[in-house]
Design a protein around this motif. Structure first.
Motif, PDB file in Angstrom:
ATOM      1  N   GLY A  54       0.829  -1.194   0.000  1.00 28.53           N
ATOM      2  CA  GLY A  54       0.000   0.000   0.000  1.00 28.53           C
ATOM      3  C   GLY A  54       0.867   1.249   0.000  1.00 28.53           C
ATOM      4  O   GLY A  54       2.068   1.189  -0.287  1.00 28.53           O
ATOM      5  N   TYR A  55       0.259   2.361   0.344  1.00 23.06           N
ATOM      6  CA  TYR A  55       0.922   3.655   0.287  1.00 23.06           C
ATOM      7  C   TYR A  55       1.113   4.213   1.693  1.00 23.06           C
ATOM      8  O   TYR A  55       0.138   4.370   2.428  1.00 23.06           O
ATOM      9  CB  TYR A  55       0.092   4.630  -0.545  1.00 23.06           C
ATOM     10  N   PRO A  56       2.360   4.530   2.087  1.00 25.24           N
ATOM     11  CA  PRO A  56       2.584   5.114   3.416  1.00 25.24           C
ATOM     12  C   PRO A  56       2.115   6.569   3.441  1.00 25.24           C
ATOM     13  O   PRO A  56       2.562   7.385   2.640  1.00 25.24           O
ATOM     14  CB  PRO A  56       4.101   5.012   3.602  1.00 25.24           C
ATOM     15  N   VAL A  57       1.170   6.856   4.338  1.00 28.62           N
ATOM     16  CA  VAL A  57       0.634   8.216   4.475  1.00 28.62           C
ATOM     17  C   VAL A  57       0.488   8.546   5.956  1.00 28.62           C
ATOM     18  O   VAL A  57       0.402   7.659   6.800  1.00 28.62           O
ATOM     19  CB  VAL A  57      -0.739   8.392   3.772  1.00 28.62           C
ATOM     20  N   PHE A  58       0.464   9.835   6.246  1.00 26.23           N
ATOM     21  CA  PHE A  58       0.245  10.279   7.609  1.00 26.23           C
ATOM     22  C   PHE A  58      -1.238  10.537   7.819  1.00 26.23           C
ATOM     23  O   PHE A  58      -1.892  11.185   7.000  1.00 26.23           O
ATOM     24  CB  PHE A  58       1.048  11.545   7.913  1.00 26.23           C
ATOM     25  N   ARG A  59      -1.762  10.038   8.910  1.00 25.79           N
ATOM     26  CA  ARG A  59      -3.112  10.344   9.390  1.00 25.79           C
ATOM     27  C   ARG A  59      -2.881  11.099  10.693  1.00 25.79           C
ATOM     28  O   ARG A  59      -2.604  10.487  11.722  1.00 25.79           O
ATOM     29  CB  ARG A  59      -3.934   9.087   9.647  1.00 25.79           C
ATOM     30  N   GLY A  60      -2.903  12.420  10.623  1.00 24.23           N
ATOM     31  CA  GLY A  60      -2.502  13.221  11.781  1.00 24.23           C
ATOM     32  C   GLY A  60      -1.006  13.041  11.957  1.00 24.23           C
ATOM     33  O   GLY A  60      -0.231  13.246  11.028  1.00 24.23           O
ATOM     34  N   LYS A  61      -0.598  12.591  13.130  1.00 25.27           N
ATOM     35  CA  LYS A  61       0.826  12.346  13.390  1.00 25.27           C
ATOM     36  C   LYS A  61       1.208  10.877  13.229  1.00 25.27           C
ATOM     37  O   LYS A  61       2.358  10.510  13.408  1.00 25.27           O
ATOM     38  CB  LYS A  61       1.180  12.809  14.808  1.00 25.27           C
ATOM     39  N   SER A  62       0.225  10.035  12.904  1.00 27.51           N
ATOM     40  CA  SER A  62       0.480   8.595  12.779  1.00 27.51           C
ATOM     41  C   SER A  62       0.709   8.197  11.331  1.00 27.51           C
ATOM     42  O   SER A  62      -0.035   8.602  10.438  1.00 27.51           O
ATOM     43  CB  SER A  62      -0.712   7.800  13.324  1.00 27.51           C
ATOM     44  N   LEU A  63       1.722   7.378  11.115  1.00 27.17           N
ATOM     45  CA  LEU A  63       1.987   6.819   9.793  1.00 27.17           C
ATOM     46  C   LEU A  63       1.179   5.535   9.642  1.00 27.17           C
ATOM     47  O   LEU A  63       1.159   4.699  10.550  1.00 27.17           O
ATOM     48  CB  LEU A  63       3.484   6.524   9.633  1.00 27.17           C
ATOM     49  N   VAL A  64       0.489   5.390   8.515  1.00 26.07           N
ATOM     50  CA  VAL A  64      -0.261   4.169   8.209  1.00 26.07           C
ATOM     51  C   VAL A  64       0.058   3.755   6.777  1.00 26.07           C
ATOM     52  O   VAL A  64       0.538   4.562   5.972  1.00 26.07           O
ATOM     53  CB  VAL A  64      -1.792   4.356   8.373  1.00 26.07           C
ATOM     54  N   LEU A  65      -0.208   2.508   6.468  1.00 24.37           N
ATOM     55  CA  LEU A  65      -0.112   2.023   5.092  1.00 24.37           C
ATOM     56  C   LEU A  65      -1.545   2.027   4.561  1.00 24.37           C
ATOM     57  O   LEU A  65      -2.378   1.232   5.009  1.00 24.37           O
ATOM     58  CB  LEU A  65       0.504   0.625   5.053  1.00 24.37           C
ATOM     59  N   ALA A  66      -1.855   2.969   3.670  1.00 23.13           N
ATOM     60  CA  ALA A  66      -3.228   3.173   3.195  1.00 23.13           C
ATOM     61  C   ALA A  66      -3.473   2.471   1.864  1.00 23.13           C
ATOM     62  O   ALA A  66      -2.539   2.149   1.133  1.00 23.13           O
ATOM     63  CB  ALA A  66      -3.491   4.667   3.046  1.00 23.13           C
ATOM     64  N   HIS A  67      -4.758   2.256   1.568  1.00 19.40           N
ATOM     65  CA  HIS A  67      -5.186   1.650   0.300  1.00 19.40           C
ATOM     66  C   HIS A  67      -4.414   0.356   0.056  1.00 19.40           C
ATOM     67  O   HIS A  67      -3.882   0.124  -1.028  1.00 19.40           O
ATOM     68  CB  HIS A  67      -4.994   2.609  -0.874  1.00 19.40           C
ATOM     69  N   ALA A  68      -4.331  -0.472   1.088  1.00 19.81           N
ATOM     70  CA  ALA A  68      -3.451  -1.640   1.042  1.00 19.81           C
ATOM     71  C   ALA A  68      -4.192  -2.925   0.706  1.00 19.81           C
ATOM     72  O   ALA A  68      -5.377  -3.080   0.984  1.00 19.81           O
ATOM     73  CB  ALA A  68      -2.739  -1.802   2.383  1.00 19.81           C
ATOM     74  N   MET A  69      -3.452  -3.838   0.127  1.00 21.81           N
ATOM     75  CA  MET A  69      -3.862  -5.213  -0.078  1.00 21.81           C
ATOM     76  C   MET A  69      -3.067  -6.029   0.936  1.00 21.81           C
ATOM     77  O   MET A  69      -1.855  -5.848   1.046  1.00 21.81           O
ATOM     78  CB  MET A  69      -3.506  -5.654  -1.495  1.00 21.81           C
ATOM     79  N   THR A  70      -3.728  -6.892   1.690  1.00 15.26           N
ATOM     80  CA  THR A  70      -3.045  -7.728   2.668  1.00 15.26           C
ATOM     81  C   THR A  70      -3.399  -9.177   2.388  1.00 15.26           C
ATOM     82  O   THR A  70      -4.566  -9.505   2.184  1.00 15.26           O
ATOM     83  CB  THR A  70      -3.453  -7.342   4.107  1.00 15.26           C
ATOM     84  N   LYS A  71      -2.386 -10.032   2.365  1.00 17.52           N
ATOM     85  CA  LYS A  71      -2.648 -11.456   2.138  1.00 17.52           C
ATOM     86  C   LYS A  71      -1.842 -12.280   3.119  1.00 17.52           C
ATOM     87  O   LYS A  71      -0.781 -11.864   3.593  1.00 17.52           O
ATOM     88  CB  LYS A  71      -2.337 -11.852   0.698  1.00 17.52           C
ATOM     89  N   LEU A  72      -2.342 -13.469   3.389  1.00 16.37           N
ATOM     90  CA  LEU A  72      -1.688 -14.418   4.274  1.00 16.37           C
ATOM     91  C   LEU A  72      -0.499 -15.034   3.555  1.00 16.37           C
ATOM     92  O   LEU A  72      -0.589 -15.389   2.379  1.00 16.37           O
ATOM     93  CB  LEU A  72      -2.685 -15.503   4.673  1.00 16.37           C
ATOM     94  N   LEU A  73       0.633 -15.145   4.256  1.00 11.62           N
ATOM     95  CA  LEU A  73       1.818 -15.794   3.694  1.00 11.62           C
ATOM     96  C   LEU A  73       1.840 -17.255   4.110  1.00 11.62           C
ATOM     97  O   LEU A  73       1.272 -17.618   5.150  1.00 11.62           O
ATOM     98  CB  LEU A  73       3.089 -15.105   4.195  1.00 11.62           C
ATOM     99  N   PRO A  74       2.530 -18.094   3.339  1.00 13.07           N
ATOM    100  CA  PRO A  74       2.674 -19.492   3.746  1.00 13.07           C
ATOM    101  C   PRO A  74       3.353 -19.571   5.112  1.00 13.07           C
ATOM    102  O   PRO A  74       4.148 -18.704   5.471  1.00 13.07           O
ATOM    103  CB  PRO A  74       3.571 -20.103   2.667  1.00 13.07           C
ATOM    104  N   ALA A  75       3.035 -20.626   5.856  1.00  8.96           N
ATOM    105  CA  ALA A  75       3.617 -20.820   7.189  1.00  8.96           C
ATOM    106  C   ALA A  75       5.134 -20.926   7.101  1.00  8.96           C
ATOM    107  O   ALA A  75       5.678 -21.421   6.117  1.00  8.96           O
ATOM    108  CB  ALA A  75       3.043 -22.078   7.837  1.00  8.96           C
ATOM    109  N   SER A  76       5.837 -20.441   8.134  1.00  5.94           N
ATOM    110  CA  SER A  76       7.298 -20.534   8.181  1.00  5.94           C
ATOM    111  C   SER A  76       7.721 -21.980   8.035  1.00  5.94           C
ATOM    112  O   SER A  76       7.074 -22.880   8.550  1.00  5.94           O
ATOM    113  CB  SER A  76       7.835 -19.998   9.509  1.00  5.94           C
ATOM    114  N   GLY A  77       8.790 -22.179   7.296  1.00  3.52           N
ATOM    115  CA  GLY A  77       9.291 -23.532   7.088  1.00  3.52           C
ATOM    116  C   GLY A  77       8.773 -24.163   5.810  1.00  3.52           C
ATOM    117  O   GLY A  77       9.311 -25.164   5.367  1.00  3.52           O
ATOM    118  N   SER A  78       7.709 -23.602   5.199  1.00  3.04           N
ATOM    119  CA  SER A  78       7.228 -24.161   3.939  1.00  3.04           C
ATOM    120  C   SER A  78       8.101 -23.639   2.814  1.00  3.04           C
ATOM    121  O   SER A  78       8.699 -22.568   2.919  1.00  3.04           O
ATOM    122  CB  SER A  78       5.755 -23.800   3.717  1.00  3.04           C
TER     123      SER A  78
END
Length: 181
Positions: free
Chosen positions: A151-175
């Protein structure tokens, strides 16, 4: 014909057809319908910057009326040219490079879920810090699950957020498919 450039933020298979969403600006995306394409290859391109060209039109709903959303028709996935893969950035680095100016390039991060409000935010943490990720994903992620967000790093007030983001689950560690955290 129209040529567009954006990062692949979602992917759906509809029979032999692929439906891809290309984010062209923060909060602005175009649905791309691909008549023929290999789903496995398309999954590899998720989160990458692509360029393609096709027939540009307005989308119609099931009632035949225009929805006001744009649509690009492409014949084959081979017409989607990979421009670059977005590298994984540690969360702590986002805080060092973020600017109050509107972002133009998406960022990719990986980490573990701390908490989530489905359809709103996911708090993601890696070894360098934590960050709220604004995402439309309705999938419930378990705390501790490894995820990737783009996504896009943007400030919301004084807080940084990743906006308009796509989030997906990653394969389990060790796979075999698991990448670095």
């Amino acid at each position: 014909w129209v040529k567009i450039r954006g990062w692949m933020s979602s992917l759906l298979a509809k029979g032999k057809r692929l439906q891809v969403e290309l984010t062209v600006l923060p909060g602005r995306s175009i649905k791309v319908m691909i008549a023929k394409g290999d789903l496995a290859r398309a999954e590899e391109l998720q989160g990458s910057l692509l360029e393609t060209q096709g027939v540009f039109t307005l989308e119609s709903g099931s009632d035949g009326k225009r929805t006001g959303k744009y649509l690009l028709w492409v014949t084959d996935l081979g017409q989607c040219r990979l421009l670059e893969s977005i590298p994984v950035t540690p969360i702590g680095q986002l805080f060092k490079t973020a600017s109050p100016s509107p972002p133009t390039q998406p960022m990719r991060l990986r980490g573990s879920v701390v908490r989530q409000r489905p359809g709103e935010t996911v708090t993601v943490q890696d070894a360098s810090g934590s960050l709220n990720v604004e995402t439309r994903e309705l999938i419930g992620f378990t705390p501790g699950a490894r995820v990737e967000s783009i996504g896009y790093p943007v400030f919301r007030g004084k807080s940084l957020v990743l906006a308009h983001a796509m989030t997906k689950l990653l394969p389990a560690s060790g796979s075999p498919e698991a990448g670095p955290a």
